[in-house]
Write an enzyme that holds these catalytic residues in place. Sequence first.
Site, PDB file in Angstrom:
ATOM      1  CG  ASP A 149      -0.252  -2.575   8.060  1.00  0.00           C
ATOM      2  OD1 ASP A 149      -0.457  -1.468   7.525  1.00  0.00           O
ATOM      3  OD2 ASP A 149      -0.231  -3.642   7.426  1.00  0.00           O
TER       4      ASP A 149
ATOM      5  CB  SER B 120       0.995   0.017   5.182  1.00  0.00           C
ATOM      6  OG  SER B 120       0.636  -1.314   4.977  1.00  0.00           O
TER       7      SER B 120
HETATM    8  N1  URA Z   1       0.571  -3.344   0.652  1.00  0.00           N
HETATM    9  C1  URA Z   1       0.696  -3.133   1.978  1.00  0.00           C
HETATM   10  O1  URA Z   1       1.243  -3.946   2.713  1.00  0.00           O
HETATM   11  N2  URA Z   1       0.193  -1.975   2.461  1.00  0.00           N
HETATM   12  C2  URA Z   1      -0.409  -1.052   1.713  1.00  0.00           C
HETATM   13  O2  URA Z   1      -0.818  -0.040   2.218  1.00  0.00           O
HETATM   14  C3  URA Z   1      -0.542  -1.303   0.341  1.00  0.00           C
HETATM   15  C4  URA Z   1      -0.038  -2.472  -0.160  1.00  0.00           C
END
Ligand code: URA
Length: 406
Positions: free
Chosen positions: A160, A182
């Site tokens: 991520d 995410s």
């Molecule tokens: N916050 C996150 O952790 N991921 C995203 O894609 C958008 C906001």
Amino acid sequence: MIKEIIDKKRLGFCLSNEELSSIFMGYMNGEVADYQMSSLLMAICINGMSEEEVFHLTDIFIQSGDTLDFSHVPGVKVDKHSTGGIGDKTTLVIVPVVASLGVPVIKMSGRGLGYTGGTIDKLESISGFRTNLTNEEVGEAVSKVGAVITGQTANLVPLDQMIYALRDVTATVSSIPLIAVSIMSKKIAAGADKILLDVKYGKGALVATYEEAEQLAILMQKIGKQYHREVRYVISNMDHPLGNNIGNGLEVEEAVQTLRGEVNGHFYDLCVELASHMVSMAKDISYDEAVLLVEEVIKSGKAYEKFREIVINQGGDLTSIQISSNIYPVYSEQNGTIKDIDALEIGKLSLSLGAGRCEKSDPIDYGVGVVLCKNIGDDVQKGDLLMRLYIHNDDFEVNQSTFEIN
Ligand code: URA
């Protein structure tokens, strides 16, 4: 092979688990180039993903790093995530409120990219506050004081971190399936039993409309179900800044005032709503019963006392919060009633003062920011104070249309 996978998504087809795995794990291993992943992300942004694809991709993200297990900590652990917004310091209030009711909270938060800092940046405005606890220290802290707020460890969903950095510079942040993957991969990897989501929409939010926020929330709830996690959500508006203080140290100050019961209004109400959902989930009681408990710990000072304990346990000194002593007042240029305060404009202003960062490596100024002195609906005269800017240099510009007055 990679080219064919990208082409398949460009044409709007669904990718199989093997295809998703081969391109995303390939990216993580350095076998897929940034330009190929960027192209796939844009195709996903335009054509979306099926639920099956979203579930598979969440799994790939989770498997890319460590998963934490705090099952040795007694009690139902409830995590909370906000999709973020201007002046959003709810975590600083909610964590001690919930913990003071005996619900253990392990909150792993991030730094901010954008207009103001993230929760970790805000806490670092408190002298000495440590945000880089090891997993062992997290377990110790939650056993000792019932709550911990710390930065995410490097190996929690590393994929991520790589994909988010690329999305940030390729205009692919706003994809609902990518946001859902995410957020939920991190929440599940961090080991919470139950999850509360605060999904925001509006000018200062990731998504513009209520409908998009609801779509995102429902998708995240479905991901949670795949992992047997109860997920509740609250959808809240982000057209206007949340609370009066925007900027890292200033937001800690407003959180402290809220915990002491000195502040009411929309920010207080949202904190009570979110904390009550967490308590209701953790204790398996009704929302209305939880509201009474939450309001009581704020009124009695127990929640503030818990915040002090959390801060001291992580090495912080609440009597020393960085806030600039250099104040620039902004006055109204007309008579009238305040119809709107534009969250995005306030965000841009606080960024120009130094409260946020454009690049991950940018320094952040904990002491600067904005304090709004008027609210929507207030009548103002020409010359009335609209806001105070806490500054460290003169390199900023105030847009008078931030306040719509007529
Ligand atoms: N916050 C996150 O952790 N991921 C995203 O894609 C958008 C906001």
